[in-house]
Design a protein around this motif. Structure first.
Motif, PDB file in Angstrom:
ATOM      1  N   LEU A  97       0.829  -1.199   0.000  1.00  0.00           N
ATOM      2  CA  LEU A  97       0.000   0.000   0.000  1.00  0.00           C
ATOM      3  C   LEU A  97       0.866   1.253   0.000  1.00  0.00           C
ATOM      4  O   LEU A  97       1.985   1.261   0.513  1.00  0.00           O
ATOM      5  CB  LEU A  97      -0.912  -0.001   1.220  1.00  0.00           C
ATOM      6  N   THR A  98       0.314   2.327  -0.552  1.00  0.00           N
ATOM      7  CA  THR A  98       1.022   3.609  -0.523  1.00  0.00           C
ATOM      8  C   THR A  98       0.865   4.242   0.852  1.00  0.00           C
ATOM      9  O   THR A  98      -0.012   3.872   1.637  1.00  0.00           O
ATOM     10  CB  THR A  98       0.444   4.569  -1.572  1.00  0.00           C
ATOM     11  N   ASN A  99       1.708   5.218   1.134  1.00  0.00           N
ATOM     12  CA  ASN A  99       1.606   5.914   2.415  1.00  0.00           C
ATOM     13  C   ASN A  99       0.248   6.587   2.575  1.00  0.00           C
ATOM     14  O   ASN A  99      -0.316   6.623   3.666  1.00  0.00           O
ATOM     15  CB  ASN A  99       2.718   6.964   2.531  1.00  0.00           C
ATOM     16  N   GLN A 100      -0.286   7.136   1.472  1.00  0.00           N
ATOM     17  CA  GLN A 100      -1.597   7.780   1.555  1.00  0.00           C
ATOM     18  C   GLN A 100      -2.677   6.772   1.950  1.00  0.00           C
ATOM     19  O   GLN A 100      -3.552   7.059   2.770  1.00  0.00           O
ATOM     20  CB  GLN A 100      -1.957   8.422   0.211  1.00  0.00           C
ATOM     21  N   GLN A 101      -2.607   5.580   1.376  1.00  0.00           N
ATOM     22  CA  GLN A 101      -3.589   4.545   1.702  1.00  0.00           C
ATOM     23  C   GLN A 101      -3.447   4.104   3.154  1.00  0.00           C
ATOM     24  O   GLN A 101      -4.445   3.914   3.876  1.00  0.00           O
ATOM     25  CB  GLN A 101      -3.425   3.357   0.752  1.00  0.00           C
ATOM     26  N   LEU A 102      -2.204   3.952   3.600  1.00  0.00           N
ATOM     27  CA  LEU A 102      -1.969   3.551   4.992  1.00  0.00           C
ATOM     28  C   LEU A 102      -2.490   4.602   5.964  1.00  0.00           C
ATOM     29  O   LEU A 102      -3.057   4.282   7.024  1.00  0.00           O
ATOM     30  CB  LEU A 102      -0.475   3.321   5.219  1.00  0.00           C
ATOM     31  N   ALA A 103      -2.307   5.880   5.614  1.00  0.00           N
ATOM     32  CA  ALA A 103      -2.785   6.956   6.485  1.00  0.00           C
ATOM     33  C   ALA A 103      -4.300   6.927   6.596  1.00  0.00           C
ATOM     34  O   ALA A 103      -4.867   7.082   7.685  1.00  0.00           O
ATOM     35  CB  ALA A 103      -2.319   8.311   5.952  1.00  0.00           C
ATOM     36  N   LEU A 104      -4.977   6.726   5.481  1.00  0.00           N
ATOM     37  CA  LEU A 104      -6.437   6.694   5.503  1.00  0.00           C
ATOM     38  C   LEU A 104      -6.938   5.502   6.311  1.00  0.00           C
ATOM     39  O   LEU A 104      -7.889   5.617   7.097  1.00  0.00           O
ATOM     40  CB  LEU A 104      -6.974   6.630   4.073  1.00  0.00           C
ATOM     41  N   ILE A 105      -6.297   4.342   6.153  1.00  0.00           N
ATOM     42  CA  ILE A 105      -6.683   3.172   6.947  1.00  0.00           C
ATOM     43  C   ILE A 105      -6.437   3.439   8.429  1.00  0.00           C
ATOM     44  O   ILE A 105      -7.220   3.031   9.294  1.00  0.00           O
ATOM     45  CB  ILE A 105      -5.905   1.927   6.476  1.00  0.00           C
ATOM     46  N   GLY A 106      -5.353   4.164   8.722  1.00  0.00           N
ATOM     47  CA  GLY A 106      -5.074   4.513  10.115  1.00  0.00           C
ATOM     48  C   GLY A 106      -6.175   5.359  10.723  1.00  0.00           C
ATOM     49  O   GLY A 106      -6.597   5.128  11.863  1.00  0.00           O
ATOM     50  N   ILE A 107      -6.677   6.339   9.983  1.00  0.00           N
ATOM     51  CA  ILE A 107      -7.803   7.150  10.471  1.00  0.00           C
ATOM     52  C   ILE A 107      -9.008   6.259  10.721  1.00  0.00           C
ATOM     53  O   ILE A 107      -9.691   6.353  11.748  1.00  0.00           O
ATOM     54  CB  ILE A 107      -8.139   8.255   9.449  1.00  0.00           C
ATOM     55  N   TRP A 108      -9.261   5.381   9.784  1.00  0.00           N
ATOM     56  CA  TRP A 108     -10.438   4.510   9.875  1.00  0.00           C
ATOM     57  C   TRP A 108     -10.359   3.566  11.072  1.00  0.00           C
ATOM     58  O   TRP A 108     -11.334   3.308  11.761  1.00  0.00           O
ATOM     59  CB  TRP A 108     -10.556   3.722   8.583  1.00  0.00           C
ATOM     60  N   ASN A 109      -9.140   3.040  11.303  1.00  0.00           N
ATOM     61  CA  ASN A 109      -8.952   2.060  12.389  1.00  0.00           C
ATOM     62  C   ASN A 109      -8.622   2.717  13.728  1.00  0.00           C
ATOM     63  O   ASN A 109      -8.314   2.014  14.694  1.00  0.00           O
ATOM     64  CB  ASN A 109      -7.818   1.094  12.029  1.00  0.00           C
ATOM     65  N   HIS A 110      -8.645   4.062  13.782  1.00  0.00           N
ATOM     66  CA  HIS A 110      -8.255   4.784  15.004  1.00  0.00           C
ATOM     67  C   HIS A 110      -6.816   4.463  15.388  1.00  0.00           C
ATOM     68  O   HIS A 110      -6.475   4.405  16.570  1.00  0.00           O
ATOM     69  CB  HIS A 110      -9.200   4.478  16.176  1.00  0.00           C
ATOM     70  N   ASP A 111      -5.974   4.222  14.405  1.00  0.00           N
ATOM     71  CA  ASP A 111      -4.564   3.878  14.617  1.00  0.00           C
ATOM     72  C   ASP A 111      -3.746   5.152  14.415  1.00  0.00           C
ATOM     73  O   ASP A 111      -3.446   5.550  13.291  1.00  0.00           O
ATOM     74  CB  ASP A 111      -4.170   2.799  13.611  1.00  0.00           C
ATOM     75  N   LEU A 112      -3.387   5.790  15.524  1.00  0.00           N
ATOM     76  CA  LEU A 112      -2.725   7.099  15.452  1.00  0.00           C
ATOM     77  C   LEU A 112      -1.370   7.010  14.755  1.00  0.00           C
ATOM     78  O   LEU A 112      -0.974   7.901  14.007  1.00  0.00           O
ATOM     79  CB  LEU A 112      -2.553   7.676  16.860  1.00  0.00           C
ATOM     80  N   GLU A 113      -0.664   5.920  14.999  1.00  0.00           N
ATOM     81  CA  GLU A 113       0.682   5.802  14.417  1.00  0.00           C
ATOM     82  C   GLU A 113       0.618   5.765  12.885  1.00  0.00           C
ATOM     83  O   GLU A 113       1.364   6.448  12.200  1.00  0.00           O
ATOM     84  CB  GLU A 113       1.363   4.543  14.946  1.00  0.00           C
TER      85      GLU A 113
END
Length: 849
Positions: free
Chosen positions: A731-747
């Motif tokens: 995954l790209t960094n942008q995709q990982l960031a969006l998944i992080g928002i969705w999963n409440h994963d701050l890191e």
């Protein structure tokens, strides 16, 4: 009698490769019942193409399906009286099938009642074979017959050679479709071989047979017969299997010899002089203009003599000349279109004959360059193919060679904008070949112009491999060649080159678009009239496109202002206004934040569609995504479905996959399964990966991630792995960031702090800034941005994602910054309660778990 014995004794080959033609005929026949009127299908086929066999098989299927067929055939040198032919056909049908109500007639009007009664009893197909042989005196009878049957439920199948025929004008008002029989494909030839010899052919056999015979069944019969009699294929022991026992070289020699005998029979009556002239004419292609033929032969008499032999006929196919004016194409001279012929086109009676003759000649560079330079009508790429394989003689002047070069460039550009775009690349090689001889034959200034034209058009033709080494090298050469620009045409080229530069390097670093814009506007200051040329419109398109990709909303607003001002300019030429709408208006569709702005975007569709068809891939994909975004899912899916094929045929790999992405997302929104979406996107990736497209997986993965979020799938990264075969490290960094928002994963979400932007498919620039402020521990927390996101009016799909992210992720940010959240700001609690059915102003989205 086995299949081979039947072939040797009766000349009957297995019937293969005509499933598509039969289905077309059957669909036409069935469709007539629904239309409740007479309809006509015109089938065209060369001699030996297998027309009679096709009719035989189709007629049997129609009669087995409960229909009745009346079949009349015209013959060379026959009386070809329509009344007597149809009467005989009706009497034969009465005798064979005991069809009632058939009476003899002395004139065509007397036949009409019999056909009417038949059509009311059973679905009727009337076949009139070899219509091209119908004499002029029989045409009134044909008109009477069709006119009096016009309101009957009757299908008429007219069959003819692909020549100009007198009857054509009488058919037009009833004609609903045309069907051209082509040669059998290599795959069909492979099937034929297997059915005939009960053995799989070697992998090179079908292509070798196709190359020699062009799939013509008459030539195939001759070739296969020669292979059997020459013991190239022999039966093994007592089995029914026949094996090939000669080498590929021997095979090709034997097949070529057999096909030569067929063609030699066609040209046997020619004198050596006429044969030489026929071969010379073959350089023009299978279909050609009288003007070009007379120039090439040097006289009208020789052409008339060849027509008298029957080897040449007036063509029955409509055709357009090789090139026309292309308003948006990057060329600098406006005088560029090929004319059409003033006379009916002429064609060789047989493709086999033409291809055999053209193989006998070497290209005459002098004659071919003169044809191009004199602007004579051309209807085939054969002259250009021959030209790139010969030495350019010294006697060809620089003027003639220069004119020829520019004509070839126009042809390449035209083909580049069609589904036959790969031929444009072949034509381009002819231009390259001519350029290599030009430098020493024209003045340096003219060569400089020609070279700049070559470089700029080459960048356009090679756009499907943008970023490759040869594309980038060409771009660098073009910018270097126009560095000291001092004329209008150089200014045009330089603006265009900076647009190409900005479009490519802006993807690498957004700041590069500012460099490209600065350099282009410097050119515009010196040459202000370039504002009204296609290159400046293309430059504005590039700036808007890159700003859109990084969600620079401020710049997009500036570009829209420039677009609106430009469009309102009363001095704007109509063709530039049209180009401006076609190229730029689509980009502003996705930018709206109020109901009023959304209404303006919907209205702008009408403005755009006055200038460009929705099936134009670049506009079509923008429109389909806009329709998807505002909830018109069914329309988006249908448009995207059609665009996938069109974009693929044009070699536009990015738009192909974008269309596949829109279709998958729209399908899910209207009830399709997530498995269906994954399948659609995988197929889209396979399409573009076959053509070495870069970024295909990223586009498709973005779409699939969007679908997962829309459906409310928990842990979307797991679904990406299970259904899309995509692991987290792909995954790209942008995709990982969006998944992080969705999963409440701050890191994971904090990747946003390191990114200039997030993919515009999900969050716009203003929303990215809010997320960054929330995530950055060093930034004082303000809930204004968060509150603004949660109060957004839901006008489009990604608004749902923004609100959901704000409502669930804001609580996590509170703990990150250790700040108490005022109760008045806890709107996310409200959104959690209404999660199963989202309210929307004028649009309704149903959130499905």
């Amino acid at each position: 009698m086995n299949v081979v014995e039947q072939f040797l004794g009766q000349g009957v080959l297995p019937f293969v490769g005509r499933e598509g033609e039969i289905e077309r005929i059957l669909d036409f026949w069935r469709g007539t019942v629904d239309s409740q009127r007479l309809r006509l299908l015109l089938l065209t086929a060369e001699a030996g193409a297998g027309k009679s066999r096709l009719l035989e098989e189709s007629v049997a299927m129609i009669e087995n399906d409960g229909g009745v067929v009346i079949h009349a055939k015209l013959y060379p040198e026959g009386t070809n009286d329509l009344t007597s032919l149809l009467t005989q056909a009706l009497q034969r049908k009465k005798k064979d099938q005991r069809v009632p109500g058939i009476r003899a007639a002395e004139e065509v009007k007397g036949i009409v009642p019999s056909l009417q009664r038949l059509s009311r009893l059973r679905p009727l197909l009337l076949v009139i074979e070899d219509l091209h042989l119908m004499p002029e005196e029989a045409l009134p009878d044909l008109t009477t017959l069709l006119s009096q049957l016009a309101d009957e439920t009757i299908s008429v199948l007219g069959c003819a050679r692909p020549v100009q025929m007198q009857a054509r004008s009488r058919l037009e008002s009833f004609l609903v479709d045309t069907l051209e029989m082509k040669g059998l494909s290599p795959n069909a030839i492979a099937k034929l071989w297997k059915e005939l010899f009960a053995d799989e052919p070697k992998n090179w056999v079908p292509s070798a047979l196709h190359k020699a015979t062009f799939g013509n069944p008459l030539a195939l019969r001759s070739a296969i017969r020669a292979l059997i009699h020459g013991r190239g294929v022999e039966q093994r022991s007592a089995s029914q299997i026949w094996k090939l026992n000669i080498s590929q070289q021997e095979f090709e020699g034997l097949v070529h010899q057999s096909v030569s005998l067929v063609v030699e029979g066609l040209v046997a009556q020619l004198t050596p002089e006429l044969r030489q002239k026929a071969a010379r004419l073959a350089m023009l292609g299978e279909v050609f203009a009288r003007e070009s033929a007379e120039y090439l032969l040097g006289s009208t008499e020789a052409l008339d003599q060849l027509q008298a032999t029957g080897l040449l006929l007036l063509s029955g196919y409509p055709a357009s000349s090789l090139a026309g004016y292309i308003p948006d194409a990057p060329r600098f001279n406006s005088d560029g279109s090929y004319p059409g012929s003033r006379s009916p086109l002429i064609a060789f009676t047989h493709s086999l004959l033409h291809n055999y003759l053209v193989a006998e000649v070497e290209g005459d560079a002098v004659a071919l360059c003169e044809l191009l330079s004199r602007n004579l009508p051309l209807y085939s790429l054969v002259p250009l193919r021959l030209l790139r394989s010969v030495q350019i003689a010294e006697e060809i002047s620089g003027d003639v060679l220069s004119n020829s070069f520019q004509r070839v460039i126009i042809v390449a550009q035209r083909f580049d904008r069609t589904s036959n775009w790969k031929e444009g690349h072949n034509v381009w090689e002819t231009a390259r070949h001519l350029l290599s001889f030009l430098k020493e034959r024209i003045p340096p200034e003219e060569y400089h112009y020609i070279n700049v034209v070559f470089l700029t058009v080459q960048l356009s033709i090679w756009r499907r491999e943008r970023g490759s080494k040869r594309w980038l090298d060409t771009l660098e050469k073009g910018i270097e060649a126009t560095e000291n620009y001092s004329r209008e045409w150089e200014a045009y080229a330089r603006i265009l080159l900076w647009a190409y530069w900005g479009e490519y390097y802006g993807r690498v670093d957004y700041q590069n678009t500012f460099t490209a814009e600065k350099n282009a506007r410097e050119v515009l200051e010196r040459f202000p009239d370039q504002k009204y040329r296609p290159s400046w419109v293309y430059h504005l398109e590039m700036l808007t496109l890159i700003a859109l990709q990084v969600d620079d909303e401020e710049r997009i607003a500036d570009m829209q202002q420039e677009f609106d001002t430009f469009l309102a300019d009363p001095t704007l030429p109509p063709e530039i206004r049209s180009s401006l709408i076609q190229r730029l208006a689509k980009f502003f569709l996705m930018y709206f934040s109020t109901q009023e702005e959304l209404a303006e975007r919907v209205a702008s569709l009408e403005l755009i569609e006055e200038e460009v068809d929705e099936l134009s891939p670049f506009f079509g994909t923008s429109k389909s995504y806009f329709l998807l975004s505002i909830g018109r899912f069914a329309e988006a899916e249908e448009l995207a479905r059609r665009l996938i094929t069109i974009s693929y045929d044009l070699g536009e790999w990015g738009t192909t996959l974008t269309a596949a992405s829109v279709r998958a997302m729209a399908a899910v929104a209207t009830g399709a399964s997530i498995e269906f979406a994954a399948k659609e996107l995988k197929e889209g990736i396979e399409l573009v990966e076959q053509n070495k497209s870069v970024g295909g997986m990223t586009i498709a993965a973005n779409a699939f991630l969007h679908i997962l979020l829309f459906l409310g799938i928990e842990r979307p990264e797991q679904a990406l792995r299970q259904l899309f075969d995509l692991s987290i490290d792909q995954l790209t960094n942008q995709q990982l960031a969006l998944i992080g928002i969705w999963n409440h994963d701050l890191e994971s979400a904090s990747i946003l702090l390191k990114e200039d932007h997030i993919n515009q498919l999900y969050l716009k620039g203003e929303r990215v800034k809010v997320w960054k402020d929330l995530l950055d521990p060093e930034t004082p927390l303000s809930f204004e941005g968060l509150d603004r996101l949660m109060k957004r009016e839901i006008l489009e799909l990604r608004d749902i994602l923004s609100v959901q992210g704000a409502s669930t992720f804001g609580w996590q940010c509170k703990f990150l910054k250790r700040i108490e959240v005022p109760s008045s700001q806890r709107r996310w609690m409200y959104w959690s309660e209404v999660w199963s059915g989202w309210p929307a102003s004028s649009l309704i989205y149903t959130r499905r778990r």
